[in-house]
Design a protein around this motif. Sequence first.
Motif, mmCIF file in Angstrom:
data_model
loop_
_atom_site.group_PDB
_atom_site.id
_atom_site.type_symbol
_atom_site.label_atom_id
_atom_site.label_comp_id
_atom_site.label_asym_id
_atom_site.label_seq_id
_atom_site.Cartn_x
_atom_site.Cartn_y
_atom_site.Cartn_z
ATOM 1 N N ASP A 19 -6.212 3.370 -4.118
ATOM 2 C CA ASP A 19 -4.764 3.180 -4.065
ATOM 3 C C ASP A 19 -4.369 1.814 -4.617
ATOM 4 O O ASP A 19 -3.400 1.694 -5.377
ATOM 5 C CB ASP A 19 -4.281 3.328 -2.616
ATOM 6 N N LEU A 20 -5.110 0.774 -4.250
ATOM 7 C CA LEU A 20 -4.801 -0.557 -4.763
ATOM 8 C C LEU A 20 -4.991 -0.615 -6.282
ATOM 9 O O LEU A 20 -4.201 -1.251 -7.000
ATOM 10 C CB LEU A 20 -5.680 -1.595 -4.074
ATOM 11 N N SER A 76 0.845 -1.191 0.000
ATOM 12 C CA SER A 76 0.000 0.000 0.000
ATOM 13 C C SER A 76 0.877 1.236 0.000
ATOM 14 O O SER A 76 2.003 1.211 0.514
ATOM 15 C CB SER A 76 -0.900 0.007 1.253
ATOM 16 N N TRP A 103 -8.513 3.752 0.043
ATOM 17 C CA TRP A 103 -7.759 2.491 0.100
ATOM 18 C C TRP A 103 -7.968 1.687 -1.176
ATOM 19 O O TRP A 103 -7.010 1.171 -1.763
ATOM 20 C CB TRP A 103 -8.219 1.711 1.335
ATOM 21 N N MET A 120 -3.577 0.958 5.575
ATOM 22 C CA MET A 120 -3.696 -0.480 5.367
ATOM 23 C C MET A 120 -3.877 -1.208 6.691
ATOM 24 O O MET A 120 -4.722 -2.099 6.814
ATOM 25 C CB MET A 120 -2.460 -1.022 4.632
#
Length: 268
Positions: free
Chosen positions: A242-243, A158, A239, A164
């Motif tokens: 971002d992935l 991450s 989150w 994370m």
Amino acid sequence: MNPDKGSGFLGFGENEARRVEAIYQTPDVVAQRERVLDALALRPGERVADLGCGPGLLALQMAERVGPDGEIQCIDASESMMALARRRCAALSGVHLRVGDVATLPYADHSFDAAVCTQVYEYVPDIDRALGELYRVLKPGGRVVVVDTDWESCVWHSSDQGRMRRMIEAWDRHCPHPQLPRTLAARLRSAGFENLRVDTITLINDRYHPDTYSFGVIPQLAAYASKHGLVPREEADAWVADLQELGKRGEYFFSLNRYLFFARRSAT
């Protein structure tokens, strides 16, 4: 909202059940089922209990191995999952399915040559009672394979490791025992099981792709964390984004350990 640990993720509706079914058909989980089948070493004519059968993928493969003289008894707490299993196994007269609780099994003593329980006991509040039931329904010398996950073993790249950690800590609350494998060997021995051995099943995804386990888990984890107020929705969305970005840049990486326990009921 700040739910107690293990606030529950078993109330699958039809859409949730189908998403889980899709995850179970990724190569990661297909390979896991092969490991389970190898450990069980089923023989024609055997009677097997599938505890927490989900959408019936493992039951279907086990039925092929025990043949027309064998029998697979399946139980699951989710009616939506059971509906998928019923459709999948409808043509198999030796597969029997019912909604029920793995901690109160509706089977007679010494009923089964083998039993399997994958990704289920971590969701059961009273594990020791469930293991006692498992021991009860196996024949003397009967064998069992149990698979569960330790989510603290997760390695997930991450751009924001603090975020994370918060997401994984939130996900820990989706079941009562997110690190069950650490105590499961001792619990199995206490229940009376013998000849215990433990193997690791490691899921590794080095790409962000729909045909992987972690891709399917991402929306589940984000929805759970935000729905229960464990992280703000904006943080969960960030989150996920971002992935996705790491995937575009070829920098995505995910690894998770599951643990396969093989044991036998005593022969006497």
